[in-house]
Write a protein that holds these residues in place. Structure first.
Motif, PDB file in Angstrom:
ATOM      1  N   ARG A   1       4.009  14.207 -10.862  1.00 45.63           N
ATOM      2  CA  ARG A   1       4.327  14.466 -12.274  1.00 45.63           C
ATOM      3  C   ARG A   1       3.186  15.177 -12.997  1.00 45.63           C
ATOM      4  O   ARG A   1       3.415  15.996 -13.886  1.00 45.63           O
ATOM      5  CB  ARG A   1       4.644  13.141 -12.976  1.00 45.63           C
ATOM      6  CG  ARG A   1       5.957  12.498 -12.526  1.00 45.63           C
ATOM      7  CD  ARG A   1       6.358  11.385 -13.475  1.00 45.63           C
ATOM      8  NE  ARG A   1       5.391  10.304 -13.486  1.00 45.63           N
ATOM      9  CZ  ARG A   1       5.446   9.234 -12.712  1.00 45.63           C
ATOM     10  NH1 ARG A   1       6.431   9.129 -11.829  1.00 45.63           N
ATOM     11  NH2 ARG A   1       4.536   8.286 -12.785  1.00 45.63           N
ATOM     12  N   GLN A   2       1.960  14.825 -12.577  1.00 40.86           N
ATOM     13  CA  GLN A   2       0.803  15.414 -13.243  1.00 40.86           C
ATOM     14  C   GLN A   2       0.344  16.709 -12.593  1.00 40.86           C
ATOM     15  O   GLN A   2      -0.579  17.358 -13.098  1.00 40.86           O
ATOM     16  CB  GLN A   2      -0.362  14.402 -13.225  1.00 40.86           C
ATOM     17  CG  GLN A   2      -0.098  13.113 -13.974  1.00 40.86           C
ATOM     18  CD  GLN A   2       0.070  13.352 -15.464  1.00 40.86           C
ATOM     19  OE1 GLN A   2      -0.564  14.240 -16.030  1.00 40.86           O
ATOM     20  NE2 GLN A   2       0.934  12.577 -16.093  1.00 40.86           N
TER      21      GLN A   2
ATOM     22  N   GLU B   1       3.648   5.496  -5.511  1.00 41.76           N
ATOM     23  CA  GLU B   1       3.480   5.552  -6.963  1.00 41.76           C
ATOM     24  C   GLU B   1       2.401   6.554  -7.341  1.00 41.76           C
ATOM     25  O   GLU B   1       2.576   7.324  -8.302  1.00 41.76           O
ATOM     26  CB  GLU B   1       3.121   4.165  -7.498  1.00 41.76           C
ATOM     27  CG  GLU B   1       4.271   3.156  -7.412  1.00 41.76           C
ATOM     28  CD  GLU B   1       3.856   1.766  -7.853  1.00 41.76           C
ATOM     29  OE1 GLU B   1       2.639   1.588  -8.140  1.00 41.76           O
ATOM     30  OE2 GLU B   1       4.719   0.880  -7.921  1.00 41.76           O
ATOM     31  N   ALA B   2       1.291   6.528  -6.572  1.00 45.29           N
ATOM     32  CA  ALA B   2       0.219   7.484  -6.850  1.00 45.29           C
ATOM     33  C   ALA B   2       0.697   8.922  -6.624  1.00 45.29           C
ATOM     34  O   ALA B   2       0.376   9.832  -7.411  1.00 45.29           O
ATOM     35  CB  ALA B   2      -0.994   7.184  -5.979  1.00 45.29           C
ATOM     36  N   GLU B   3       1.476   9.109  -5.545  1.00 48.29           N
ATOM     37  CA  GLU B   3       2.002  10.449  -5.283  1.00 48.29           C
ATOM     38  C   GLU B   3       2.980  10.882  -6.366  1.00 48.29           C
ATOM     39  O   GLU B   3       2.990  12.054  -6.762  1.00 48.29           O
ATOM     40  CB  GLU B   3       2.684  10.473  -3.912  1.00 48.29           C
ATOM     41  CG  GLU B   3       1.715  10.393  -2.748  1.00 48.29           C
ATOM     42  CD  GLU B   3       2.426  10.389  -1.410  1.00 48.29           C
ATOM     43  OE1 GLU B   3       3.670  10.259  -1.411  1.00 48.29           O
ATOM     44  OE2 GLU B   3       1.747  10.529  -0.367  1.00 48.29           O
ATOM     45  N   ASN B   4       3.785   9.930  -6.835  1.00 46.71           N
ATOM     46  CA  ASN B   4       4.712  10.260  -7.922  1.00 46.71           C
ATOM     47  C   ASN B   4       3.953  10.645  -9.191  1.00 46.71           C
ATOM     48  O   ASN B   4       4.315  11.601  -9.887  1.00 46.71           O
ATOM     49  CB  ASN B   4       5.637   9.082  -8.202  1.00 46.71           C
ATOM     50  CG  ASN B   4       6.633   8.853  -7.081  1.00 46.71           C
ATOM     51  OD1 ASN B   4       6.964   9.784  -6.348  1.00 46.71           O
ATOM     52  ND2 ASN B   4       7.102   7.637  -6.931  1.00 46.71           N
TER      53      ASN B   4
ATOM     54  N   LEU C   1       0.823  -1.209   0.000  1.00 47.18           N
ATOM     55  CA  LEU C   1       0.000   0.000   0.000  1.00 47.18           C
ATOM     56  C   LEU C   1       0.859   1.263   0.000  1.00 47.18           C
ATOM     57  O   LEU C   1       0.530   2.249  -0.677  1.00 47.18           O
ATOM     58  CB  LEU C   1      -0.924   0.003   1.220  1.00 47.18           C
ATOM     59  CG  LEU C   1      -2.022  -1.071   1.242  1.00 47.18           C
ATOM     60  CD1 LEU C   1      -2.777  -1.036   2.552  1.00 47.18           C
ATOM     61  CD2 LEU C   1      -2.979  -0.860   0.069  1.00 47.18           C
ATOM     62  N   VAL C   2       1.953   1.216   0.767  1.00 46.53           N
ATOM     63  CA  VAL C   2       2.868   2.363   0.776  1.00 46.53           C
ATOM     64  C   VAL C   2       3.465   2.561  -0.610  1.00 46.53           C
ATOM     65  O   VAL C   2       3.598   3.697  -1.098  1.00 46.53           O
ATOM     66  CB  VAL C   2       3.973   2.160   1.830  1.00 46.53           C
ATOM     67  CG1 VAL C   2       5.056   3.225   1.682  1.00 46.53           C
ATOM     68  CG2 VAL C   2       3.380   2.220   3.229  1.00 46.53           C
ATOM     69  N   GLN C   3       3.819   1.433  -1.244  1.00 48.67           N
ATOM     70  CA  GLN C   3       4.382   1.529  -2.593  1.00 48.67           C
ATOM     71  C   GLN C   3       3.346   2.104  -3.556  1.00 48.67           C
ATOM     72  O   GLN C   3       3.667   2.968  -4.387  1.00 48.67           O
ATOM     73  CB  GLN C   3       4.835   0.141  -3.054  1.00 48.67           C
ATOM     74  CG  GLN C   3       5.501   0.153  -4.432  1.00 48.67           C
ATOM     75  CD  GLN C   3       5.974  -1.235  -4.844  1.00 48.67           C
ATOM     76  OE1 GLN C   3       5.833  -2.197  -4.089  1.00 48.67           O
ATOM     77  NE2 GLN C   3       6.525  -1.343  -6.030  1.00 48.67           N
ATOM     78  N   GLU C   4       2.095   1.599  -3.441  1.00 48.18           N
ATOM     79  CA  GLU C   4       1.039   2.139  -4.303  1.00 48.18           C
ATOM     80  C   GLU C   4       0.821   3.625  -4.023  1.00 48.18           C
ATOM     81  O   GLU C   4       0.604   4.413  -4.952  1.00 48.18           O
ATOM     82  CB  GLU C   4      -0.253   1.358  -4.078  1.00 48.18           C
ATOM     83  CG  GLU C   4      -0.197  -0.073  -4.587  1.00 48.18           C
ATOM     84  CD  GLU C   4      -1.480  -0.830  -4.301  1.00 48.18           C
ATOM     85  OE1 GLU C   4      -2.393  -0.221  -3.678  1.00 48.18           O
ATOM     86  OE2 GLU C   4      -1.590  -1.999  -4.697  1.00 48.18           O
ATOM     87  N   LYS C   5       0.857   3.980  -2.715  1.00 46.00           N
ATOM     88  CA  LYS C   5       0.681   5.386  -2.357  1.00 46.00           C
ATOM     89  C   LYS C   5       1.808   6.230  -2.945  1.00 46.00           C
ATOM     90  O   LYS C   5       1.565   7.311  -3.502  1.00 46.00           O
ATOM     91  CB  LYS C   5       0.649   5.526  -0.841  1.00 46.00           C
ATOM     92  CG  LYS C   5       0.582   6.962  -0.334  1.00 46.00           C
ATOM     93  CD  LYS C   5       0.505   6.983   1.182  1.00 46.00           C
ATOM     94  CE  LYS C   5       0.537   8.418   1.714  1.00 46.00           C
ATOM     95  NZ  LYS C   5       1.825   9.057   1.478  1.00 46.00           N
TER      96      LYS C   5
END
Length: 764
Positions: free
Chosen positions: A373-374, A366-369, A360-364
């Protein structure tokens, strides 16, 4: 319930199993201590039983030694008596016959009555071949044949024993047949030779009552599990009480004290006690089962209590382990909603939670990254929506700003629009460079008075939203900084930059200020006027009024909804913007406003006479002699239209509402679903659709779409075995975590739990 506990105990990697093992490991310590204490207590009890047995044997030894000492004294008294000595050495005189009578009387009655253990006593005179008893004088054969006969001895054997020399000796128990009426009786022969200190002239024989001697010991040693026997100084067993099979020859050679040994196949405990003269021996033998039997009641109670406490401890450990692991297991189930149970428990709950949290931290991250970027594009899109008035109310604005990390620190806003004009010989890349330089210069110049946010919204134009703290001093400062920028771009880059400045105000006026800045910029192009153009300069001209397309759309939406208060607020805003217009221009403006309302009536096919049966609204406006009268009459006319629309629009509103909801349900799987998409599909204003949802549905658009997607997910869960991740993709979600979170928020359970409740299975 049993099935549940069986599952818990068979899941070797489950937290419950590990927790239970840990508690049981802690339980081992008091258990081992209890076992050790039990062993110590049992050993102490056995030791105490042994000590009691030793003391009992010692008491037997003292009692029998005391009785034998009394017998010895009697024998010594008789051996040293004057009568016996005289009779022995003076056979034929009358005096000797007298002494014989005295001796016979003493030998019989006195001694026999003196000691209850004495059955019979007599004196055997070897040289005289006489036996003296308490009854009479006999020859040895007469005494043996007619008075008492020992069953195990023949006459010759008896004479052989009688001729021997003894000193305070006891012989093995014998059965004696008394001829004068007493019958048979078991006795213990006691023999003492006389006289003292010389060669033996005969023996004093005393028969002791075997039954009386052993009666006191039968209660202690009379069982099959024990025996006690007495060995004289010659090593002969005089008598045995109890089970004679426990008696072994080797026990006589043991040292004084307690010993363990074998009596046949039985394990026995041997106690040896020497007599007072150190020549006789007292030996007791007890089957060890007897000792265990004596401690059995206490041992059984202790064992039962210990096992009961152990079971209670195990049960409490299981209960504590269950209660302690339950929250963690629930957390694991919550994190693992939609996953297979064997995957969740393959490494235990902690391992699963750790891996799931990392995921979940990794997904978070990734989502934050992705968001990071966006973020520039998202911020630009948000600013464009703000300037175009497509964000609805202030709550929508705050939510959208937080989503892209945008924070407006101050309450006031102003929009400045820039238009870049380059010489024809310069290329598009030159234009891009100039716009880039313009953005940097604008941020640098305005940073000391406001927070600038710049949007590159058209080919040659950019817009800047200024967020500042106070309104009363910024207008002139903004103009000065804009002129500085204009001169700088002309001098340094030879670029002609047109600048239009909208009016400043609170947050809800951003779109209005943007429209004003664009209007000022357009006026500069049309008029060819140089310098910085402020919208306030335009409305001061009596021949012009301001009524933007955006304002017209807002008015259309408010009238269609019958929002009388919204219409009144919008009219006040438009009138404020055009407060410097002349009466003729104001009449044109209010005619324009009424034309907007008539557009609504035409689109709804409403007859104007139904609302205004007596006088046309335009005739009423023409007759106005002041701007205030124009304003009041326009508000009244538009209010009448709003009230009519609100009273007569229920059926059409219901039809429109059903059509919009049906459209959302049919297109909920489209990840592009938004208010703009709905508004474009029905040719409606964005703001109107946003308010429509809150008024008609009772909730905002995003919550409604979430509910529709959850309903669609329920259909997939009931009707298919699709994995949760695939269902999430079909509903337009980027990953299953968003679907799981929204599903639980709406239904209270996760998709995986819902599927189990419905008795469905599926890949997770």
């Amino acid at each position: 319930m049993l099935k549940k506990w069986r599952q818990l105990l068979t899941q070797k990697n489950s937290l419950f199993y590990k927790y239970l093992l840990a508690l049981l490991a802690l339980l081992i310590v008091p258990t081992l201590l209890g076992v050790a204490m039990f062993q110590v207590s049992m050993h102490s009890m056995e030791k105490e039983v042994r000590e009691n047995s030793r003391k009992t044997l010692e008491q037997v030894q003292k009692t029998l030694d005391r009785d034998l000492e009394n017998i010895r004294r009697i024998a010594m008294d008789l051996a040293e008596s004057e009568e016996l000595i005289n009779f022995t050495y003076n056979k034929d005189n009358v005096e000797s016959l007298y002494r014989l009578a005295k001796l016979t009387e003493k030998t019989g009655k006195n001694y026999n009555d003196q000691n209850a253990l004495i059955v019979e006593s007599f004196v055997y005179m070897k040289e005289n071949e006489v036996v003296l008893s308490g009854r009479a004088k006999y020859t040895p054969r007469e005494f043996y044949n007619y008075f008492m006969k020992i069953e195990e001895w023949s006459y010759d054997e008896w004479i052989l024993h009688m001729d021997g020399q003894y000193f305070n000796d006891t012989l093995p128990a014998q059965i004696v047949e008394f001829k004068l009426g007493e019958g048979k009786k078991r006795v213990i022969p006691y023999i003492h030779s006389y006289p003292m200190g010389g060669s033996s002239q005969g023996n004093i024989v005393i028969f002791l009552d075997y039954d009386k001697i052993t009666a006191a010991f039968e209660s202690v040693y009379g069982s099959e599990q024990s025996c006690m026997y007495y060995i004289n100084q010659s090593g002969n067993v005089i008598f045995t009480v109890g089970n004679e099979t426990l008696r072994q020859e080797g026990f006589a050679s043991l040292e004084e004290g307690s010993h363990t040994g074998k009596a046949g196949s039985k394990s026995v405990l041997v106690f040896k006690q020497n007599g007072e003269n150190r020549n006789s021996q007292y030996i007791s033998v007890e089957d060890r089962k007897k000792i265990k039997a004596q401690t059995a009641p206490v041992r059984n109670v202790v064992v039962i209590y210990f096992l009961l406490m152990l079971l209670v401890g195990v049960a409490l450990a299981a209960y504590v382990a269950y209660r302690g692991s339950k929250p963690v297991e629930e957390l694991a189930r919550s994190l693992g909603a939609g996953e297979k149970e064997n995957e969740k428990h393959s490494g235990g709950e902690f391992a699963y939670i750790s891996s799931r949290v990392k995921q979940l931290v990794q997904e978070k991250n990734e989502a934050e990254n992705i968001m990071r970027r966006q973020q520039p594009a998202l911020r630009k899109n948000l600013l464009v929506k703000m300037m175009n008035g497509n964000l609805g109310d202030i709550e929508d604005l705050n939510t959208a700003c937080r989503a892209v990390g945008l924070e407006f620190r101050y309450p006031f806003y102003c929009v400045v629009a820039f238009d870049v004009q380059l010489p024809e010989e310069q290329s598009d890349s030159d234009l891009a460079l100039v716009k880039y330089a313009l953005q940097n210069v604008a941020e640098e110049v305005f940073a000391d008075i406001a927070d600038p946010y710049i949007v590159d919204n058209e080919w040659s134009q950019i817009s800047m939203l200024l967020n500042f703290a106070a309104e009363n001093w910024t207008q002139q400062t903004i103009l000065e900084k804009c002129r500085f920028m204009q001169n700088f771009m002309q001098e340094q880059l030879e670029a002609d930059v047109g600048i239009g400045v909208g009016e400043s105000g609170a947050g809800s006026t951003v779109s209005l200020s943007f429209a004003q800045a664009k209007e000022a910029l357009d006026y500069r192009k049309l008029s060819g006027k140089e310098g910085v153009i402020c919208f306030s300069d335009l409305v001061q001209q009596s021949h012009k009024y301001y009524y933007s397309m955006q304002q017209e759309n807002q008015l259309l939406s408010s009238v269609m909804m019958g929002d009388e208060e919204g219409v009144a607020r919008l009219l006040d805003e438009i009138i404020q913007m055009n407060h410097n217009a002349s009466l003729d221009m104001s009449k044109c403006l209010f005619f324009d406003l009424m034309s907007t309302a008539l557009k609504v009536m035409n689109s709804e096919e409403i007859d104007m006479n139904a609302i205004f049966p007596q006088e046309s609204p335009f005739e009423k406006l023409v007759g106005c002699s002041s701007i205030g009268e124009l304003r009041d009459n326009t508000k009244e006319l538009l209010g009448e239209i709003c009230r009519y629309m609100k009273a007569n629009r229920t059926g059409k509103k219901e039809m429109l509402g059903q059509a919009i909801l049906e459209y959302v349900k049919n297109n909920c799987e489209n990840n592009a679903m938004s208010l703009e998409m709905v508004a474009n599909a029905f040719s409606l204003n964005y703001t109107y659709v946003s308010h429509f949802f809150k008024d008609y549905i009772g909730e905002n658009f995003s919550n409604y779409v979430t509910g529709v997607k959850v309903e669609k997910a329920i259909e997939y869960l009931k009707q298919t075995d699709l994995p949760i991740s695939e269902i999430a993709g079909k509903l337009g979600y980027a990953n299953s975590a968003v679907l799981i979170r929204n599903f639980k928020k709406v239904t209270g359970v996760t998709p995986g739990q819902f599927r189990k409740m419905e008795g469905k299975t599926g890949s997770e």
